[in-house]
Design a protein around this motif. Structure first.
Motif, short mmCIF file in Angstrom:
data_model
loop_
_atom_site.label_atom_id
_atom_site.label_comp_id
_atom_site.label_asym_id
_atom_site.label_seq_id
_atom_site.Cartn_x
_atom_site.Cartn_y
_atom_site.Cartn_z
N ARG A 155 -9.40 15.51 3.35
CA ARG A 155 -8.70 14.63 2.42
C ARG A 155 -9.72 13.67 1.83
N ASN A 156 -9.67 13.49 0.50
CA ASN A 156 -10.59 12.61 -0.21
C ASN A 156 -9.82 11.47 -0.85
N PHE A 157 -10.35 10.27 -0.76
CA PHE A 157 -9.71 9.13 -1.40
C PHE A 157 -10.71 7.97 -1.48
N LYS A 158 -10.35 6.97 -2.26
CA LYS A 158 -11.17 5.78 -2.41
C LYS A 158 -10.65 4.75 -1.41
N PHE A 159 -11.57 4.22 -0.58
CA PHE A 159 -11.17 3.26 0.45
C PHE A 159 -12.43 2.61 1.01
N ASN A 160 -12.36 1.31 1.27
CA ASN A 160 -13.47 0.62 1.93
C ASN A 160 -13.33 0.86 3.43
N LEU A 161 -14.09 1.80 3.93
CA LEU A 161 -13.99 2.22 5.32
C LEU A 161 -14.27 1.08 6.29
N LEU A 162 -15.18 0.21 5.94
CA LEU A 162 -15.62 -0.83 6.86
C LEU A 162 -14.76 -2.10 6.82
N ASN A 163 -14.03 -2.33 5.71
CA ASN A 163 -13.26 -3.57 5.59
C ASN A 163 -11.87 -3.40 4.99
N GLY A 164 -11.53 -2.22 4.51
CA GLY A 164 -10.26 -2.01 3.82
C GLY A 164 -9.06 -2.18 4.74
N ASP A 165 -7.90 -2.43 4.15
CA ASP A 165 -6.65 -2.60 4.88
C ASP A 165 -6.15 -1.23 5.35
N LEU A 166 -6.19 -1.00 6.65
CA LEU A 166 -5.80 0.30 7.21
C LEU A 166 -4.32 0.60 7.00
N ASN A 167 -3.51 -0.42 6.82
CA ASN A 167 -2.08 -0.20 6.58
C ASN A 167 -1.82 0.50 5.26
N LYS A 168 -2.80 0.52 4.37
CA LYS A 168 -2.63 1.21 3.09
C LYS A 168 -2.81 2.72 3.20
N ILE A 169 -3.48 3.18 4.25
CA ILE A 169 -3.71 4.63 4.38
C ILE A 169 -3.09 5.24 5.64
N PHE A 170 -2.47 4.40 6.49
CA PHE A 170 -1.83 4.90 7.70
C PHE A 170 -0.40 4.40 7.79
N LYS A 171 0.49 5.25 8.31
CA LYS A 171 1.86 4.84 8.59
C LYS A 171 1.85 3.91 9.80
N GLU A 172 2.86 3.06 9.90
CA GLU A 172 2.91 2.06 10.98
C GLU A 172 2.85 2.69 12.37
N ILE A 173 3.60 3.77 12.59
CA ILE A 173 3.59 4.41 13.91
C ILE A 173 2.21 4.96 14.26
N ILE A 174 1.48 5.43 13.24
CA ILE A 174 0.13 5.95 13.46
C ILE A 174 -0.82 4.82 13.84
#
Length: 183
Positions: free
Chosen positions: A3-22
């Protein structure tokens, strides 16, 4: 599947790319130290994460800091960003690196292309070594390594003539060298 996407791996908000249960399960995996190996190789991170059944999943993350493009893969059966990936990102952010063993083959000629013929497959040696997690506990004849396609492959420790074909280059505690010597 990657899967490819734009995201700041080191500081980005993880809630934007993961569901809450995950995020909850991934945090549990991180807290339970299920990220067993984590190593950065150029622009890629490789990790083994222990699953519920004692099996391991290979997580690969390719990250371009300038463009903040991320390419991720976990070999678990999920087709979405999973708890294993979440745990690995937490480990990266908290600098919880634990190097793999580095191995190569005893009969590699450094002057030629760096690959080894394994039965009917060619295994390319990246950076003069393969990343390895140690001897497979289920079958002590094989050593699981990451190949040039970022897949987990089982490499036989001995060749068809029962000669050791694995050479350990980096061994944290000299334990892998001893295990191979015993075999």
């Amino acid at each position: 599947e990657y899967r490819n996407f734009k995201f700041n791996l080191l500081n980005g908000d993880l809630n934007k790319i993961f569901k809450e249960i995950i995020t909850i399960r991934g945090n549990e995996y991180y807290e339970e130290n299920k990220v067993k190996y984590l190593e950065k190789d150029n622009d890629k991170y490789y990790a083994f994460v222990e699953g519920n059944e004692g099996n391991y999943y290979l997580v690969t993350i390719k990250y371009n800091e300038k463009t903040q493009r991320v390419r991720v893969h976990c070999d678990c059966p999920c087709d979405f960003n999973c708890k294993h990936l979440y745990a690995v990102i937490l480990a990266i952010r908290n600098k919880k690196f634990n190097s793999f063993y580095h191995v190569t083959f005893t009969n590699i000629n450094k002057n030629h292309k760096k690959y080894y013929k394994l039965f009917d497959k060619n295994i390319e040696i990246k950076n003069d070594y393969l990343l390895c997690s140690g001897i497979d506990s289920y079958d002590d004849e094989f050593i699981p390594c990451i190949n040039e396609k970022d897949e987990l492959v089982d490499i036989p420790i001995v060749d068809e003539y029962l000669r050791c074909q694995v050479k350990v280059l980096k061994d944290k505690k000299e334990s892998l060298k001893e295990e191979i010597k015993d075999i």
